[in-house]
Design a protein around this motif. Structure first.
Motif, PDB file in Angstrom:
ATOM      1  N   GLN A   1       0.846  -1.190   0.000  1.00  0.00           N
ATOM      2  CA  GLN A   1       0.000   0.000   0.000  1.00  0.00           C
ATOM      3  C   GLN A   1       0.885   1.245   0.000  1.00  0.00           C
ATOM      4  O   GLN A   1       1.727   1.424   0.866  1.00  0.00           O
ATOM      5  N   VAL A   2       0.657   2.108  -0.977  1.00  0.00           N
ATOM      6  CA  VAL A   2       1.443   3.327  -1.078  1.00  0.00           C
ATOM      7  C   VAL A   2       0.978   4.336  -0.030  1.00  0.00           C
ATOM      8  O   VAL A   2      -0.216   4.569   0.146  1.00  0.00           O
ATOM      9  N   GLN A   3       1.944   4.905   0.661  1.00  0.00           N
ATOM     10  CA  GLN A   3       1.635   5.959   1.626  1.00  0.00           C
ATOM     11  C   GLN A   3       2.681   7.055   1.572  1.00  0.00           C
ATOM     12  O   GLN A   3       3.884   6.774   1.457  1.00  0.00           O
TER      13      GLN A   3
ATOM     14  N   VAL B   1       7.299  10.927   4.888  1.00  0.00           N
ATOM     15  CA  VAL B   1       7.826   9.568   4.912  1.00  0.00           C
ATOM     16  C   VAL B   1       7.042   8.718   3.921  1.00  0.00           C
ATOM     17  O   VAL B   1       5.802   8.680   3.976  1.00  0.00           O
ATOM     18  N   ALA B   2       7.763   8.047   3.050  1.00  0.00           N
ATOM     19  CA  ALA B   2       7.150   7.264   1.986  1.00  0.00           C
ATOM     20  C   ALA B   2       7.231   5.764   2.282  1.00  0.00           C
ATOM     21  O   ALA B   2       8.205   5.296   2.899  1.00  0.00           O
ATOM     22  N   SER B   3       6.236   5.042   1.824  1.00  0.00           N
ATOM     23  CA  SER B   3       6.249   3.588   1.938  1.00  0.00           C
ATOM     24  C   SER B   3       5.395   3.001   0.820  1.00  0.00           C
ATOM     25  O   SER B   3       4.525   3.679   0.265  1.00  0.00           O
ATOM     26  N   GLY B   4       5.664   1.735   0.496  1.00  0.00           N
ATOM     27  CA  GLY B   4       4.846   1.038  -0.489  1.00  0.00           C
ATOM     28  C   GLY B   4       5.309   1.182  -1.931  1.00  0.00           C
ATOM     29  O   GLY B   4       4.655   0.661  -2.834  1.00  0.00           O
TER      30      GLY B   4
ATOM     31  N   THR C   1       9.191   2.191  -4.469  1.00  0.00           N
ATOM     32  CA  THR C   1      10.642   2.373  -4.447  1.00  0.00           C
ATOM     33  C   THR C   1      10.953   3.860  -4.494  1.00  0.00           C
ATOM     34  O   THR C   1      11.030   4.478  -5.565  1.00  0.00           O
ATOM     35  N   PHE C   2      11.118   4.429  -3.320  1.00  0.00           N
ATOM     36  CA  PHE C   2      11.270   5.874  -3.157  1.00  0.00           C
ATOM     37  C   PHE C   2      12.388   6.438  -4.030  1.00  0.00           C
ATOM     38  O   PHE C   2      12.230   7.495  -4.635  1.00  0.00           O
TER      39      PHE C   2
ATOM     40  N   LYS D   1      16.283   6.515   4.067  1.00  0.00           N
ATOM     41  CA  LYS D   1      15.203   6.581   5.057  1.00  0.00           C
ATOM     42  C   LYS D   1      13.846   6.839   4.425  1.00  0.00           C
ATOM     43  O   LYS D   1      12.854   7.048   5.126  1.00  0.00           O
ATOM     44  N   ASN D   2      13.790   6.839   3.085  1.00  0.00           N
ATOM     45  CA  ASN D   2      12.526   7.082   2.375  1.00  0.00           C
ATOM     46  C   ASN D   2      11.844   8.362   2.852  1.00  0.00           C
ATOM     47  O   ASN D   2      10.618   8.398   3.042  1.00  0.00           O
ATOM     48  N   THR D   3      12.638   9.388   3.017  1.00  0.00           N
ATOM     49  CA  THR D   3      12.122  10.624   3.606  1.00  0.00           C
ATOM     50  C   THR D   3      12.457  11.831   2.750  1.00  0.00           C
ATOM     51  O   THR D   3      13.588  11.989   2.291  1.00  0.00           O
TER      52      THR D   3
END
Length: 119
Positions: A1-3, A23-26, A28-29, A76-78
């Motif tokens: 799930q993309v967030q 902050v990213a998730s879900g 490939t940042f 850190k996907n940030t």
């Protein structure tokens, strides 16, 4: 799930500073260009700053040049936005956006964080 989850907004006096984070998730940042946009009441959403996937190219909207700094930490996907010398006209909801363009295009938005500059 993309967030994409923004944080760091709040109330600050004119001339003050704030630091926003996203902050990213879900996804490939490190493959995505990232941007900050903002939208004030009754106005269209406008680009604040953008940074390429590896951070090699950065661009700012004219109204924030010299005051705001965009940065990213792919480990850190940030995504971050350091905002200095804030003005009342910087009051808006700030959104982060992820953008991937290749054969296909994918775009994701965060839910926004409120920044209010007022004495």
């Amino acid at each position: 799930q993309v967030q994409l989850v923004e944080s760091g907004g709040g109330l600050v006096q004119p001339g003050g500073s704030l630091r926003l984070s996203c902050v990213a998730s879900g996804f490939t940042f490190s493959n995505y260009a990232m941007s900050w946009y903002r939208q004030a009441p009754g106005k269209e959403r406008e680009l604040v700053a953008t940074i390429t996937n590896a951070g090699g190219s950065i661009n700012y909207g004219d109204s924030v040049k010299g005051r705001f700094t965009i940065s990213r930490d792919n480990a850190k996907n940030t995504l971050s936005l350091q905002m200095n010398s804030l003005k009342p006209e910087d009051t808006a909801v700030y959104y982060c956006k992820a953008d991937y363009r290749n054969v296909a295009r994918y775009t994701y938005w965060g839910q926004g964080t409120q920044v209010t500059v007022s004495s």
